[in-house]
Design a protein around this motif. Structure first.
Motif, PDB file in Angstrom:
ATOM      1  N   HIS A 429       0.827  -1.216   0.000  1.00 17.58           N
ATOM      2  CA  HIS A 429       0.000   0.000   0.000  1.00 17.58           C
ATOM      3  C   HIS A 429       0.857   1.260   0.000  1.00 17.58           C
ATOM      4  O   HIS A 429       0.708   2.126  -0.871  1.00 17.58           O
ATOM      5  CB  HIS A 429      -0.904  -0.012   1.238  1.00 17.58           C
ATOM      6  CG  HIS A 429      -1.833   1.158   1.314  1.00 17.58           C
ATOM      7  ND1 HIS A 429      -3.192   1.035   1.166  1.00 17.58           N
ATOM      8  CD2 HIS A 429      -1.612   2.489   1.538  1.00 17.58           C
ATOM      9  CE1 HIS A 429      -3.760   2.219   1.277  1.00 17.58           C
ATOM     10  NE2 HIS A 429      -2.816   3.126   1.509  1.00 17.58           N
ATOM     11  N   GLU A 430       1.750   1.387   0.966  1.00 19.01           N
ATOM     12  CA  GLU A 430       2.502   2.625   1.133  1.00 19.01           C
ATOM     13  C   GLU A 430       3.710   2.715   0.203  1.00 19.01           C
ATOM     14  O   GLU A 430       4.108   3.804  -0.194  1.00 19.01           O
ATOM     15  CB  GLU A 430       2.975   2.766   2.591  1.00 19.01           C
ATOM     16  CG  GLU A 430       1.861   2.751   3.620  1.00 19.01           C
ATOM     17  CD  GLU A 430       0.974   3.981   3.557  1.00 19.01           C
ATOM     18  OE1 GLU A 430       1.334   4.951   2.859  1.00 19.01           O
ATOM     19  OE2 GLU A 430      -0.098   3.960   4.196  1.00 19.01           O
ATOM     20  N   GLY A 434       2.071   0.662  -4.483  1.00 15.86           N
ATOM     21  CA  GLY A 434       1.049   1.579  -4.001  1.00 15.86           C
ATOM     22  C   GLY A 434       1.398   3.037  -4.215  1.00 15.86           C
ATOM     23  O   GLY A 434       1.574   3.493  -5.334  1.00 15.86           O
ATOM     24  N   GLU A 462      -5.671   7.093  -2.246  1.00 18.71           N
ATOM     25  CA  GLU A 462      -5.773   6.022  -1.257  1.00 18.71           C
ATOM     26  C   GLU A 462      -6.511   4.816  -1.820  1.00 18.71           C
ATOM     27  O   GLU A 462      -6.261   3.676  -1.405  1.00 18.71           O
ATOM     28  CB  GLU A 462      -6.466   6.540   0.008  1.00 18.71           C
ATOM     29  CG  GLU A 462      -5.697   7.627   0.737  1.00 18.71           C
ATOM     30  CD  GLU A 462      -4.341   7.173   1.251  1.00 18.71           C
ATOM     31  OE1 GLU A 462      -4.035   5.966   1.176  1.00 18.71           O
ATOM     32  OE2 GLU A 462      -3.571   8.022   1.733  1.00 18.71           O
ATOM     33  N   GLY A 465      -3.814   2.910  -3.423  1.00 18.54           N
ATOM     34  CA  GLY A 465      -3.002   2.236  -2.410  1.00 18.54           C
ATOM     35  C   GLY A 465      -3.667   0.958  -1.921  1.00 18.54           C
ATOM     36  O   GLY A 465      -3.008  -0.084  -1.771  1.00 18.54           O
ATOM     37  N   LEU A 466      -4.970   1.018  -1.686  1.00 22.79           N
ATOM     38  CA  LEU A 466      -5.673  -0.171  -1.210  1.00 22.79           C
ATOM     39  C   LEU A 466      -5.851  -1.182  -2.334  1.00 22.79           C
ATOM     40  O   LEU A 466      -5.782  -2.403  -2.111  1.00 22.79           O
ATOM     41  CB  LEU A 466      -7.029   0.229  -0.621  1.00 22.79           C
ATOM     42  CG  LEU A 466      -7.788  -0.852   0.143  1.00 22.79           C
ATOM     43  CD1 LEU A 466      -6.931  -1.499   1.205  1.00 22.79           C
ATOM     44  CD2 LEU A 466      -9.061  -0.277   0.760  1.00 22.79           C
ATOM     45  N   GLU A 469      -2.902  -3.433  -2.647  1.00 20.61           N
ATOM     46  CA  GLU A 469      -2.869  -4.568  -1.716  1.00 20.61           C
ATOM     47  C   GLU A 469      -3.524  -5.801  -2.322  1.00 20.61           C
ATOM     48  O   GLU A 469      -3.192  -6.931  -1.946  1.00 20.61           O
ATOM     49  CB  GLU A 469      -3.565  -4.194  -0.408  1.00 20.61           C
ATOM     50  CG  GLU A 469      -2.858  -3.111   0.389  1.00 20.61           C
ATOM     51  CD  GLU A 469      -3.563  -2.827   1.702  1.00 20.61           C
ATOM     52  OE1 GLU A 469      -4.201  -3.756   2.248  1.00 20.61           O
ATOM     53  OE2 GLU A 469      -3.479  -1.683   2.186  1.00 20.61           O
ATOM     54  N   ASP A 491      -7.470  -5.090   4.624  1.00 15.75           N
ATOM     55  CA  ASP A 491      -8.660  -4.688   3.891  1.00 15.75           C
ATOM     56  C   ASP A 491      -9.837  -4.510   4.840  1.00 15.75           C
ATOM     57  O   ASP A 491     -10.656  -3.598   4.676  1.00 15.75           O
ATOM     58  CB  ASP A 491      -9.003  -5.738   2.833  1.00 15.75           C
ATOM     59  CG  ASP A 491     -10.067  -5.256   1.867  1.00 15.75           C
ATOM     60  OD1 ASP A 491      -9.730  -4.461   0.966  1.00 15.75           O
ATOM     61  OD2 ASP A 491     -11.243  -5.660   2.020  1.00 15.75           O
ATOM     62  N   ARG A 494      -9.990  -1.182   6.587  1.00 15.47           N
ATOM     63  CA  ARG A 494     -10.431  -0.116   5.689  1.00 15.47           C
ATOM     64  C   ARG A 494     -11.944  -0.191   5.500  1.00 15.47           C
ATOM     65  O   ARG A 494     -12.618   0.840   5.365  1.00 15.47           O
ATOM     66  CB  ARG A 494      -9.735  -0.227   4.339  1.00 15.47           C
ATOM     67  CG  ARG A 494      -8.398   0.458   4.202  1.00 15.47           C
ATOM     68  CD  ARG A 494      -7.413   0.199   5.315  1.00 15.47           C
ATOM     69  NE  ARG A 494      -6.071   0.648   4.975  1.00 15.47           N
ATOM     70  CZ  ARG A 494      -5.129  -0.147   4.480  1.00 15.47           C
ATOM     71  NH1 ARG A 494      -5.371  -1.442   4.274  1.00 15.47           N
ATOM     72  NH2 ARG A 494      -3.932   0.348   4.209  1.00 15.47           N
ATOM     73  N   TYR A 546     -10.395   5.381   1.080  1.00 13.98           N
ATOM     74  CA  TYR A 546      -9.652   4.168   0.760  1.00 13.98           C
ATOM     75  C   TYR A 546     -10.539   3.119   0.108  1.00 13.98           C
ATOM     76  O   TYR A 546     -10.287   2.658  -1.009  1.00 13.98           O
ATOM     77  CB  TYR A 546      -9.032   3.583   2.024  1.00 13.98           C
ATOM     78  CG  TYR A 546      -8.026   4.466   2.705  1.00 13.98           C
ATOM     79  CD1 TYR A 546      -6.678   4.123   2.722  1.00 13.98           C
ATOM     80  CD2 TYR A 546      -8.403   5.633   3.361  1.00 13.98           C
ATOM     81  CE1 TYR A 546      -5.740   4.915   3.355  1.00 13.98           C
ATOM     82  CE2 TYR A 546      -7.481   6.432   3.993  1.00 13.98           C
ATOM     83  CZ  TYR A 546      -6.144   6.075   3.989  1.00 13.98           C
ATOM     84  OH  TYR A 546      -5.226   6.876   4.609  1.00 13.98           O
ATOM     85  N   GLN A 550     -10.897   2.052  -3.802  1.00 13.23           N
ATOM     86  CA  GLN A 550     -10.507   0.689  -4.185  1.00 13.23           C
ATOM     87  C   GLN A 550     -11.645  -0.029  -4.891  1.00 13.23           C
ATOM     88  O   GLN A 550     -11.446  -0.684  -5.931  1.00 13.23           O
ATOM     89  CB  GLN A 550     -10.106  -0.104  -2.943  1.00 13.23           C
ATOM     90  CG  GLN A 550      -9.709  -1.546  -3.220  1.00 13.23           C
ATOM     91  CD  GLN A 550     -10.166  -2.508  -2.131  1.00 13.23           C
ATOM     92  OE1 GLN A 550     -11.268  -2.388  -1.611  1.00 13.23           O
ATOM     93  NE2 GLN A 550      -9.296  -3.446  -1.780  1.00 13.23           N
TER      94      GLN A 550
END
Length: 602
Positions: A429-430, A434, A462, A465-466, A469, A491, A494, A546, A550
């Motif tokens: 993610h980070e 991501g 974001e 980013g998610l 994952e 997940d 979030r 997020y 996603q």
């Protein structure tokens, strides 16, 4: 002032003015709509950098490096409002239908962003935000020490850079005193922060004040003078920097700290949600739409969250059965929170674990991405002075030219509570693919106008980013069932955010109620749950972005896979999503639909 002077010249010499204006007018008429659009983007970007010099620093543009800007003043807000109004007026004189598809995307994003900016600058909303200038999660009191530390965007290459640093410090002191003024205005209007967030801010200020000036982050640039700073200058620079820290910054911190403790805290609100704040229901409705970039209500978001929580619980229970754990899901979650086998033995072990994850991702990343960022990614531990209230992980962008790396920060505070089974998902993610991929690829793409290279919205950023994952399988990650649980758990919290954030700010949930919901439905530790919930309290609506982002990207990928069948190329899909910067979700959806249509015709 420039327009007034021009008017005077026109009155005194009409014929001369007409002779000078005619070529300019002819040139403007000769410009194509695309040329006028790009000129607007350039003018807007340059004006924005002058008003917001910190943004220029983070781009590696040091023309305004001696300035912090007039942030938080009435003049600042008025200038931002005027710029948005004038730029939207100019945009609407350009014929969108005469633009090519790529320029239409740019047109739509610019219109969306400036309209969005203008909405937040109207008095009905500004009166609810400017009087709450910081809290423990977002604020210049924790941002600025990092900027000034010599380990961030502010350069320390020569004597001028050190002098610019001191000049910024003097402005920082003025901004800090303005913060007190804004808080006082909120006390008068009845729009105040929570007792919880203010107590946390006081704790952050106490932590920074406990260190001697010579050991503060502000003194960091003195530890490593570059060769360009001659020995003869170093003594002066050292004396000036320590003096402004000791006599300017530290007293400003104490003034704010004492004001918050003695005057503001007794007037702060006890209820943690915006539902308890004057005008909070109106503000939260706006924040839901701002952070999702979609016309959604808090009730709709809450229902989506409940469905996603139920879906993830089912997958968690499947993993529990797979590893043979006997007991309830709650007992399994508690086992994962407390068993020492899922905790790093030391900070060094955690750091090495992230290094190993990064190497494994690098080996596979080219299989699903056609473009890799030029800038490298560095892995760092969150600094001690901010780790207690910092997120589990975060990303700091590098320079577009790659001279300063992007940074993935991981938090090692309360080390036993940091579960190793969540490390792979956090890095995806980070780090890569991501935030580092999304932000660096946009920053490095010189074909984009700057507002698309360096701007963005939370739902896209974001959401990507998610979404990153979910690429664990393609990248060969989470092969161990416990790491896979970490991915589902990531997940899940979030998804929980959709329930908890709306619960706190629209339904009146308490801090304790929100923490308990997180612990009952995910494997996060109590320390992490507490930090997360206090983050949602401090930054309403941001956590909604997020999962909503996603879900939209996953929806678009599934749509493309169904429509294109064997012609679907994941590398090409990722390029379509990433290579035009952070788009509002509705604009992204139109772009992917157009891409699908063009691929089907081809």
């Amino acid at each position: 002032m420039t327009r007034a002077l021009l008017a005077a010249l026109l009155l005194s010499s009409a014929s001369a003015a007409f002779a000078q204006a005619t070529p300019a007018a002819t040139q403007a008429q000769a410009q194509t709509p695309a040329e006028r659009l790009r000129q607007l983007f350039r003018d807007s970007d340059e004006a924005n950098l002058r008003r917001n010099p910190i943004a220029a620093l983070f781009r590696g543009d040091y023309r305004y490096a001696d300035q912090l800007g007039d942030f938080g003043s009435d003049a600042y807000f008025a200038a931002e409002r005027r710029a948005a109004e004038e730029e939207l007026a100019t945009l609407r004189t350009i014929d969108r239908n005469a633009l090519n598809p790529t320029d239409r995307i740019s047109y739509d994003v610019f219109e969306y962003q400036r309209t969005d900016d203008l909405r937040d600058l109207q008095e009905d909303l500004l009166s609810l935000t400017r009087v709450r200038p910081l809290n423990h999660f977002t604020g210049i009191h924790t941002f600025y020490p990092v900027l000034a530390s010599g380990r961030s965007a502010a350069p320390f290459r020569n004597v001028q850079d050190y002098d610019n640093n001191v000049a910024r410090h003097r402005q920082f002191v003025q901004i800090f005193d303005r913060i007190i003024t804004r808080f006082r205005e909120g006390m008068q209007s009845g729009v105040v922060e929570t007792q919880l967030t203010i107590r946390n801010v006081i704790g952050q200020l106490d932590t920074q004040l406990a260190a001697p000036p010579e050991q503060s982050p502000y003194a960091g640039p003195l530890a490593n003078f570059p060769e360009a700073v001659l020995e003869a200058e170093r003594a002066r620079l050292r004396t000036e920097l320590i003096a402004i820290i000791r006599d300017g910054i530290y007293p400003a911190y104490r003034r704010l700290r004492d004001f918050l403790q003695n005057e503001y805290l007794p007037r702060a609100r006890e209820g943690v949600g915006l539902v308890h704040m004057q005008g909070g229901d109106r503000l939260y409705a706006r924040l839901v739409q701002q952070n999702t970039t979609l016309p959604m209500t808090a009730a709709q978001v809450h229902e989506i969250g409940l469905r996603e929580v139920a879906r993830n619980r089912a997958e968690m229970e499947a993993i529990q059965r797979r590893v043979g754990f006997r007991g309830t899901l709650r007992e399994f979650l508690e086992h994962l929170r407390t068993d020492p086998r899922f905790a790093a033995a030391s900070r060094d072990e955690m750091r090495e674990g992230y290094y190993a994850i990064g190497r494994r991702v690098d080996q596979r990343i080219g299989e699903i991405f056609s473009t890799i960022p030029r800038g490298r990614l560095e892995i760092r531990e969150v600094e001690a002075f901010r780790e207690r209230n910092a997120s589990t992980g975060s990303y700091q962008p590098g320079n577009p030219d790659g001279s300063r790396p992007g940074v993935f920060y991981y938090n090692a505070y309360d080390l036993p509570s940091r579960r190793t089974h969540g490390m792979e998902a956090l890095y995806l993610h980070e780090g890569a693919p991501g935030h580092h991929f999304q932000i660096a690829l946009a920053n490095e793409n010189e074909a984009l106008p700057n507002f698309m290279r360096f701007g963005g919205n939370t739902a896209y950023v974001e959401g990507w980013g998610l979404y990153a994952e979910t690429l664990w399988d393609e990248l060969g990650m989470e092969t161990d069932p416990y790491q896979r649980f970490g991915g589902v758990n990531a997940d899940q919290y979030r998804a929980i955010r959709l329930v908890v954030d709306t619960g706190i700010h629209a339904q009146g949930w308490t801090r304790e109620q929100a923490i308990r919901y997180m612990l009952d439905n995910s494997g996060v530790s109590e320390t992490q749950a507490t930090t997360e919930v206090e983050r949602y309290i401090a930054n309403p609506g941001q956590a909604l972005a997020y999962k909503i982002g996603q879900l939209k990207i996953l929806e678009l990928r599934a749509r493309a896979e169904r429509a294109l069948g064997r012609r679907f190329d994941l590398r090409e899909f990722h390029a379509q999503v990433l290579m035009t910067g952070a788009l509002p979700l509705a604009v992204l959806e139109r772009k992917i639909d157009d891409w699908i249509a063009s691929r089907r015709r081809g």
